[in-house]
Design a protein around this motif. Structure first.
Motif, short mmCIF file in Angstrom:
data_model
loop_
_atom_site.label_atom_id
_atom_site.label_comp_id
_atom_site.label_asym_id
_atom_site.label_seq_id
_atom_site.Cartn_x
_atom_site.Cartn_y
_atom_site.Cartn_z
N LEU A 1 37.56 38.78 35.15
CA LEU A 1 38.53 39.72 34.61
C LEU A 1 39.92 39.44 35.16
O LEU A 1 40.92 39.53 34.44
CB LEU A 1 38.09 41.15 34.93
CG LEU A 1 38.75 42.26 34.13
CD1 LEU A 1 38.54 42.08 32.64
CD2 LEU A 1 38.23 43.61 34.58
N SER A 2 40.00 39.08 36.43
CA SER A 2 41.28 38.75 37.05
C SER A 2 41.91 37.52 36.38
O SER A 2 43.12 37.51 36.10
CB SER A 2 41.09 38.50 38.54
OG SER A 2 42.30 38.10 39.14
N ASP A 3 41.11 36.50 36.12
CA ASP A 3 41.63 35.30 35.46
C ASP A 3 42.13 35.60 34.06
O ASP A 3 43.18 35.10 33.64
CB ASP A 3 40.54 34.22 35.40
CG ASP A 3 40.32 33.53 36.74
OD1 ASP A 3 41.03 33.86 37.71
OD2 ASP A 3 39.44 32.65 36.82
N LEU A 4 41.39 36.42 33.33
CA LEU A 4 41.81 36.76 31.97
C LEU A 4 43.05 37.65 31.98
O LEU A 4 43.92 37.54 31.10
CB LEU A 4 40.66 37.45 31.24
CG LEU A 4 39.48 36.55 30.88
CD1 LEU A 4 38.30 37.37 30.37
CD2 LEU A 4 39.89 35.51 29.83
N THR A 5 43.14 38.51 32.96
CA THR A 5 44.34 39.35 33.09
C THR A 5 45.57 38.49 33.38
O THR A 5 46.66 38.75 32.86
CB THR A 5 44.14 40.39 34.22
OG1 THR A 5 43.01 41.21 33.91
CG2 THR A 5 45.37 41.27 34.37
N GLU A 6 45.40 37.45 34.18
CA GLU A 6 46.50 36.52 34.46
C GLU A 6 46.89 35.75 33.20
O GLU A 6 48.09 35.52 32.94
CB GLU A 6 46.10 35.56 35.57
CG GLU A 6 47.19 34.59 36.00
CD GLU A 6 48.41 35.27 36.61
OE1 GLU A 6 49.44 34.57 36.76
OE2 GLU A 6 48.34 36.48 36.93
N TYR A 7 45.90 35.33 32.41
CA TYR A 7 46.19 34.68 31.12
C TYR A 7 47.03 35.61 30.24
O TYR A 7 48.02 35.20 29.63
CB TYR A 7 44.89 34.31 30.42
CG TYR A 7 45.00 34.15 28.92
CD1 TYR A 7 45.50 32.98 28.35
CD2 TYR A 7 44.61 35.19 28.06
CE1 TYR A 7 45.61 32.85 26.97
CE2 TYR A 7 44.71 35.06 26.68
CZ TYR A 7 45.21 33.90 26.14
OH TYR A 7 45.33 33.77 24.78
N LYS A 8 46.64 36.87 30.19
CA LYS A 8 47.38 37.86 29.40
C LYS A 8 48.80 38.02 29.92
O LYS A 8 49.77 38.03 29.15
CB LYS A 8 46.64 39.20 29.43
CG LYS A 8 47.39 40.38 28.81
CD LYS A 8 46.56 41.65 28.96
CE LYS A 8 47.39 42.88 28.60
NZ LYS A 8 47.73 42.93 27.15
#
Length: 253
Positions: free
Chosen positions: A88-95
């Motif tokens: 979730l942290s990685d996807l939040t950073e992508y966002k």
């Protein structure tokens, strides 16, 4: 409308989405509903995506300048993935850095203390779709009724797909990209090994997958309703027996 003659004349009814994606993080589930369309109850598996696979997806999305309208994390129960918060942290950073308009969503059964503890840690900028299940008897489509087992679908052209591919988006599983995430769950049982190992081009409508998987999926059946009873056609009964004796080996994404 889904017959071969009309499809040849009018073209397919549905096309896979170019804006939405569902990621099946794990096939583990703590509820295992009747008629589960990921076969978590019918064909249990501990298989799951790795953090490296998620980072590969993010890298492909950035390289192709993909700004998804929605990335939905599912399973199984996604919060049971041991690296869920890291994913979730990685996807939040992508966002944050690449696609600020992308909606991040977690679809959860909300069942049990372990799941609730993880849900409490999810940041406010992530949407939670919580079905709050209390048991495994829930209304679902008769997923395990294969249209190809029914006489009335003998002329069907399965390249028509269904609304799932359009509205929910393409799927990403441990075995690659699919026309929908349900198709990925079907592949792990039947072992066709049709998952794309890289992000499909916009011109790739994954028609070969629809032809292979939609004939096995109860969602293709016209006017199908949700049910609490379990119904299974002969193709699925045979497939689950074979799965129980020897699970198919699919190449990974």
């Amino acid at each position: 409308r889904a017959s071969r003659p009309l499809t040849g004349l009018l073209g397919p009814m549905h096309r896979r989405s170019l804006q939405y994606i569902e990621i099946d993080l794990t096939y583990e589930c703590n509820v295992k509903c009747v008629n589960c369309n990921r076969s978590c109850r019918q064909a249990p598996s501990s298989d799951r995506m790795t953090i490296l696979q998620i980072r590969k997806f993010i890298g492909e999305s950035v390289e192709r300048n993909m700004r998804w309208q929605c990335i939905n994390l599912l399973g199984g129960e996604p919060t049971l993935h041991p690296a869920f918060m890291e994913i979730l942290s990685d996807l939040t950073e992508y966002k944050r850095t690449h696609a600020p308009s992308t909606k991040l969503r977690v679809t959860t059964n909300g069942h049990g203390e372990m799941v609730k503890e993880v849900l409490a840690k999810i940041p406010d900028n992530v949407e939670i779709d919580n079905s709050r299940k209390r048991g495994n008897i829930t209304k679902f489509v008769h997923f395990n009724v294969a249209p190809r087992d029914l006489l009335r679908y003998r002329l069907a052209d399965y390249s028509n797909g269904c609304r799932v591919a359009e509205k929910c988006g393409i799927g990403l599983t441990p075995y690659g990209y699919y026309c929908c995430a349900i198709a990925g769950g079907i592949d792990r049982v039947f072992g066709y090994n049709l998952g794309r190992k890289s992000l499909p081009l916009e011109s790739d409508f994954l028609v070969d997958q629809m032809r292979a998987f939609c004939g096995l999926c109860g969602h293709f059946i016209t006017n199908e309703r949700n049910h609490t009873d379990e119904l299974m056609s002969k193709t699925w009964s045979s497939a689950y027996k074979e799965y129980a004796s020897a699970k198919p080996r699919l190449s990974r994404y």
